[in-house]
Design an enzyme around this catalytic site. Structure first.
Site, PDB file in Angstrom:
ATOM      1  N   GLU A 176     -52.221 -78.954 -12.619  1.00 39.72           N
ATOM      2  CA  GLU A 176     -51.750 -78.193 -11.680  1.00 39.72           C
ATOM      3  C   GLU A 176     -52.436 -78.668 -10.184  1.00 39.72           C
ATOM      4  OE1 GLU A 176     -51.658 -73.500 -10.916  1.00 39.72           O
ATOM      5  OE2 GLU A 176     -52.433 -74.173 -12.738  1.00 39.72           O
ATOM      6  N   GLY A 206     -53.160 -66.655  -9.079  1.00 36.34           N
ATOM      7  CA  GLY A 206     -53.222 -65.194  -9.472  1.00 36.34           C
ATOM      8  C   GLY A 206     -54.551 -65.344 -10.531  1.00 36.34           C
ATOM      9  N   GLY A 207     -54.657 -66.602 -11.418  1.00 32.21           N
ATOM     10  CA  GLY A 207     -55.467 -66.552 -12.579  1.00 32.21           C
ATOM     11  C   GLY A 207     -56.685 -67.625 -12.266  1.00 32.21           C
ATOM     12  N   SER A 208     -56.315 -68.633 -11.324  1.00 29.75           N
ATOM     13  CA  SER A 208     -56.884 -70.014 -11.317  1.00 29.75           C
ATOM     14  C   SER A 208     -56.965 -70.367  -9.775  1.00 29.75           C
ATOM     15  CB  SER A 208     -56.701 -70.871 -12.198  1.00 29.75           C
ATOM     16  OG  SER A 208     -55.274 -71.457 -11.991  1.00 29.75           O
ATOM     17  N   THR A 209     -57.751 -71.196  -9.399  1.00 31.43           N
ATOM     18  CA  THR A 209     -57.772 -71.976  -8.036  1.00 31.43           C
ATOM     19  C   THR A 209     -57.938 -73.359  -8.101  1.00 31.43           C
ATOM     20  OG1 THR A 209     -58.554 -71.796  -5.850  1.00 31.43           O
ATOM     21  CG2 THR A 209     -60.320 -71.408  -7.408  1.00 31.43           C
ATOM     22  N   GLN A 210     -57.429 -73.988  -7.316  1.00 32.24           N
ATOM     23  CA  GLN A 210     -57.295 -75.446  -7.649  1.00 32.24           C
ATOM     24  C   GLN A 210     -57.966 -76.210  -6.216  1.00 32.24           C
ATOM     25  OE1 GLN A 210     -55.729 -74.215 -10.602  1.00 32.24           O
ATOM     26  NE2 GLN A 210     -54.275 -74.428  -8.869  1.00 32.24           N
TER      27      GLN A 210
END
Length: 433
Positions: A176, A206-210
């Protein structure tokens, strides 16, 4: 002079043959003449030298499902020229239908109607259809996620489009980040063999950050905690080595859940989750990932920025790794919820976006949190969200307060997301490893 007149005519003929409307032809002409980075086909060649083709990419996120319909012009360069994007989204995300998977199929069917209107009928059987699900499904129990994907596959199989092998799957978080980096650097013109300057990406879902960037210092790669923080992909006969990581559970909605102490909690029907980040008199239901939580401010305690910061700090501290080199090495583009909350807080324009320093998030978080009783914010969660973003950038990734971020939703009129990178990968197999 004669040649200048014939070029737009040639393009109009070329584009109208594909069934684009007059308005779309107009935007296509603008996009085409804005030579992205010198890989446009030379217009003195015969019109049939460049072929127009399409691709449909679904982004099944934790808070919504989005469809990206891309129109490309094949050029002599390794990568095609992006001519146009049609974008549409539906809320909630597929994970909200964990207990009624057929509704997930209905969502996808609705969005496919947009694809049928956008892609000329003659091109349907040649246009690939791909869906990649992100953190919403990664956070679900495996068997529930599989049932949702099975429904989507069924809808794909009965559609008139080209359905490649592995057309429906959950994408890992690292990809991602890499694919978002590819998208942004393609759109900003930095993705070529000679490039020395690239842009980094910060994506807050909403669920993860990159976080993904191309390091300039060898020590950045050498000082990572585990090998998973380094990824490579091949393009233009060269290999890019990126610093990249996806933090599952650190997306904005998942961070709300953790701040409230509600991760994996039992007895949701009678428990109330309190926070100093919420207005004292606030009490409501909040839904995420198909579950409903009772949430409230702390009527007997204190609210405000300092207490809120302590609450969100536990969601970040010891979890987010600070890259060795961040200070002034890259321009970072920040999008998704970074952009949305900056708009909600009145920090940037909702159409144009803009440049912000990290301290701008901090300043506005303080203002919102410390005046919740006097001035109720647009969203009761705005104090918590802005404080979390400030904490994630400063105590998480280790950015200086003076670091400038480019907040954007679109680049060259195309959605800033991993979807374009995933489409380019589908056509060109970038060998991500």
């Amino acid at each position: 002079m004669k040649m200048k007149l014939t070029v737009p005519l040639l393009l109009l003929v070329l584009l109208s043959v594909t069934g684009l409307s007059r308005a779309q032809v107009k935007t296509s002409l603008l996009d085409l003449t804005d030579n992205m980075w010198g890989i446009l086909p030379s217009l003195s060649r015969p019109a049939n030298h460049s072929r127009i083709f399409y691709a449909v990419m679904f982004d099944a996120g934790s808070t919504g499902t989005r469809i990206h319909i891309y129109t490309f012009i094949q050029s002599d360069s390794e990568l095609p020229v992006l001519d146009n994007e049609m974008f549409h989204s539906i809320k909630p995300g597929l994970s909200a239908y964990a207990d009624s998977p057929e509704m997930a199929g209905h969502t996808v069917r609705m969005l496919l109607k947009v694809a049928k209107k956008t892609v000329p009928r003659l091109e349907w059987k040649r246009t690939p259809l791909v869906l990649r699900a992100t953190a919403g499904l990664r956070l679900l129990a495996a068997e529930k996620a599989q049932l949702l994907l099975k429904q989507v596959q069924h809808v794909f199989d009965e559609s008139p489009f080209l359905v490649p092998d592995n057309s429906v799957s959950v994408m890992n978080g690292t990809n991602e980040g890499i694919l978002a980096w590819i998208s942004l650097n393609y759109l900003t013109g930095h993705l070529n063999a000679q490039t020395k300057k690239t842009v980094g990406i910060l994506d807050l879902g909403g669920g993860s950050t990159q976080i993904t960037f191309l390091p300039k210092l060898r020590k950045t790669i050498e000082s990572v905690p585990v090998a998973d923080y380094v990824a490579r992909f091949d393009i233009f006969n060269s290999t890019f080595e990126l610093y990249t990581y996806s933090y599952l559970g650190n997306g904005l909605m998942a961070a709300r859940l953790a701040t409230l102490g509600a991760v994996g909690a039992e007895g949701l029907e009678w428990r109330v989750f309190k926070s100093s980040c919420l207005p004292k008199k606030f009490r409501d239901e909040w839904r995420f990932g198909g579950l409903t939580y009772q949430v409230s401010g702390d009527p007997d305690g204190y609210a405000g920025y300092k207490l809120c910061y302590q609450e969100v700090l536990k969601v970040v501290k010891g979890i987010i790794h600070q890259p060795y080199e961040l200070k002034d090495s890259n321009v970072f583009y920040a999008f998704s919820y970074y952009f949305d909350r900056a708009v909600d807080a009145g920090l940037i324009d909702g159409v144009r976006g803009g440049m912000l320093e990290v301290r701008d998030f901090k300043k506005r978080a303080k203002e919102v949190c410390n005046k919740m009783t006097k001035y109720p914010p647009i969203s009761s969660f705005l104090c918590m969200d802005l404080t979390y973003i400030t904490c994630l950038l400063k105590d998480g990734f280790g950015f200086k307060e003076s670091t400038v971020l480019q907040l954007t939703k679109k680049v060259n009129n195309v959605e800033a997301s991993w979807a374009l990178g995933a489409t380019l990968d589908h056509f060109h197999n970038l060998n991500i490893h």
